[in-house]
Design an enzyme around this catalytic site. Structure first.
Site, PDB file in Angstrom:
ATOM      1  N   GLN A  98      23.183 -62.888  42.579  1.00 58.13           N
ATOM      2  CA  GLN A  98      23.977 -62.765  43.803  1.00 58.13           C
ATOM      3  C   GLN A  98      23.467 -63.755  44.842  1.00 58.13           C
ATOM      4  O   GLN A  98      22.284 -63.734  45.200  1.00 58.13           O
ATOM      5  CB  GLN A  98      23.924 -61.353  44.382  1.00 58.13           C
ATOM      6  CG  GLN A  98      24.925 -61.195  45.535  1.00 58.13           C
ATOM      7  CD  GLN A  98      24.753 -59.926  46.317  1.00 58.13           C
ATOM      8  OE1 GLN A  98      23.736 -59.736  46.981  1.00 58.13           O
ATOM      9  NE2 GLN A  98      25.741 -59.042  46.260  1.00 58.13           N
ATOM     10  N   HIS A 174      28.172 -63.266  47.863  1.00 58.86           N
ATOM     11  CA  HIS A 174      28.110 -62.029  48.646  1.00 58.86           C
ATOM     12  C   HIS A 174      28.981 -62.176  49.887  1.00 58.86           C
ATOM     13  O   HIS A 174      28.554 -62.713  50.904  1.00 58.86           O
ATOM     14  CB  HIS A 174      26.662 -61.726  49.029  1.00 58.86           C
ATOM     15  CG  HIS A 174      26.430 -60.307  49.462  1.00 58.86           C
ATOM     16  ND1 HIS A 174      27.456 -59.430  49.756  1.00 58.86           N
ATOM     17  CD2 HIS A 174      25.280 -59.598  49.658  1.00 58.86           C
ATOM     18  CE1 HIS A 174      26.948 -58.253  50.100  1.00 58.86           C
ATOM     19  NE2 HIS A 174      25.627 -58.330  50.049  1.00 58.86           N
ATOM     20  N   TYR A 179      27.335 -59.886  55.949  1.00 58.95           N
ATOM     21  CA  TYR A 179      26.568 -61.120  55.864  1.00 58.95           C
ATOM     22  C   TYR A 179      27.480 -62.324  56.110  1.00 58.95           C
ATOM     23  O   TYR A 179      28.643 -62.163  56.477  1.00 58.95           O
ATOM     24  CB  TYR A 179      25.823 -61.186  54.539  1.00 58.95           C
ATOM     25  CG  TYR A 179      24.845 -60.034  54.393  1.00 58.95           C
ATOM     26  CD1 TYR A 179      23.796 -59.885  55.310  1.00 58.95           C
ATOM     27  CD2 TYR A 179      24.989 -59.076  53.399  1.00 58.95           C
ATOM     28  CE1 TYR A 179      22.912 -58.817  55.219  1.00 58.95           C
ATOM     29  CE2 TYR A 179      24.110 -58.004  53.305  1.00 58.95           C
ATOM     30  CZ  TYR A 179      23.078 -57.877  54.218  1.00 58.95           C
ATOM     31  OH  TYR A 179      22.213 -56.810  54.144  1.00 58.95           O
ATOM     32  N   GLY A 313      24.630 -48.260  41.890  1.00 56.69           N
ATOM     33  CA  GLY A 313      23.478 -48.742  42.624  1.00 56.69           C
ATOM     34  C   GLY A 313      22.264 -47.859  42.427  1.00 56.69           C
ATOM     35  O   GLY A 313      21.474 -48.044  41.513  1.00 56.69           O
TER      36      GLY A 313
END
Length: 356
Positions: A98, A174, A179, A313
């Site tokens: 990523q 990402h 972000y 996750g």
């Protein structure tokens, strides 16, 4: 009926199943942003995932937003990541890196020299970031110039090439969790009046140009994108009307033939289903589960066609053999939040697999 345990074809890459290890920051990189032997052990333990997506990995020095996160912009980092990918491949796994530029999320104490976090506009996020000096308020980022925007795109391209050279099967861009890529998408964090801001067409431009440039460098079949539209206010990202933005983004990206779109679902399931319908390629879903980890219950989302692949996750963090556990309905190790970030093997590589 397709199940989560059936193999899948990801743009030519064969996956053993449809279970994805979601990217999770663990803040255990060595000095210089280097993954370690422990990193290789951690990911190799989880190689039974159909697809592993690594923790966020910065494409340039200024992309770092947290302590002890790895990079993929130096020869030393590439060599260190090669140890990780070799370990995963030796176990039959598939692994994507990523690529995460944190943008305005971070703090100058995490960066060398007089560097400061950058963003599309000088708009600070509300909140704090953990640093080696303790929690600190987010600072007002320095606005990227037009030339710097282009240079940042080039850094994503270079990082993607480095990832392939390090043995990764592909990369995930990402574009989620507040972000840099999502900062360009959001009308509050992006208040530019040039070609990179203002209209929907301009606000999606950075994401589209990064995806195009990276695809041209390593092949679209090796490129995925993660998004978290609208109802996921991570890192103070604000997208009050996400539908027009993401409809335009998907329309622009569909012709590229990317390997996948990976969506973090928020509270608006209708928005997720609309995006799922409009996206023409493989759709990975990290589903909304009302505060609990994604579990056995969500396997039906593969069976009913809501998603092509399903991302886990915390449950993957705590259960290195998660596909085997899901297949028999558990039991599951419980993740320990106290060891999520930083430290060594505890809470990282010491979660047990099923006996036998």
């Amino acid at each position: 009926m397709t199940t989560a345990f059936d193999p899948a074809d990801l743009a030519g890459t064969k996956l053993a199943n449809r279970l994805v290890m979601a990217p999770m920051t663990r803040s255990r990189a060595a000095e210089g942003g280097l993954p370690t032997e422990l990193t290789a052990e951690y990911y190799a333990q989880r190689a039974s995932a159909g697809l592993i997506i690594t923790e966020g990995t910065q494409p340039n020095v200024n992309g770092q937003g947290y302590p002890f996160t790895p990079g993929i912009h130096s020869a030393e980092q590439v060599a260190a990541w090669r140890v990780v990918t070799d370990a995963v491949h030796a176990k039959g796994g598939v692994i994507f890196a990523q690529l995460m530029h944190a943008g305005r999320i971070g703090h100058p104490v995490l960066l060398p020299g007089d560097m400061t976090p950058v963003g599309p506009s000088p708009v600070a996020a509300k909140g704090q970031v953990y640093t080696p000096e303790g929690p600190k308020d987010f600072v007002t980022p320095r606005e990227l110039t037009g030339d710097e925007v282009r240079a940042t795109i080039a850094d994503f391209v270079s990082a993607a090439r480095n990832a392939v050279d390090a043995g990764f099967d592909g990369v995930e861009l990402h574009g989620a969790a507040g972000y840099l890529i999502q900062q360009f998408l959001g009308p509050v964090s992006n208040q530019r009046t040039d070609e990179w801001g203002g209209s929907v067409e301009n606000r999606i431009r950075f994401a589209v140009e990064v995806a195009k440039a990276v695809s041209a460098e390593i092949g679209a079949h090796r490129v995925g994108l993660r998004i978290s539209p609208g109802t996921n206010p991570f890192n103070d990202i604000q997208e009050p009307e996400p539908q027009p933005t993401y409809a335009a983004l998907i329309e622009a990206l569909n012709p590229l033939g990317l390997a996948y779109l990976h969506m973090i679902e928020g509270a608006d399931r209708d928005l997720m289903l609309t995006i799922r319908k409009e996206w023409q390629g493989t759709f990975i879903l990290n589903p909304a589960t009302e505060g609990r980890p994604t579990g056995v219950e969500e396997l039906k989302l593969i069976e009913d066609g809501t998603a092509d692949l399903l991302a886990y996750g915390a449950l993957f963090l705590a259960n290195p053999d998660l596909p085997a556990r899901l297949a028999v309905g558990g039991p599951f190790n419980e993740a320990d939040p106290a060891t999520f970030y930083g430290g060594g093997a505890e809470g990282y590589t010491d979660y047990p697999a099923l006996a036998g």
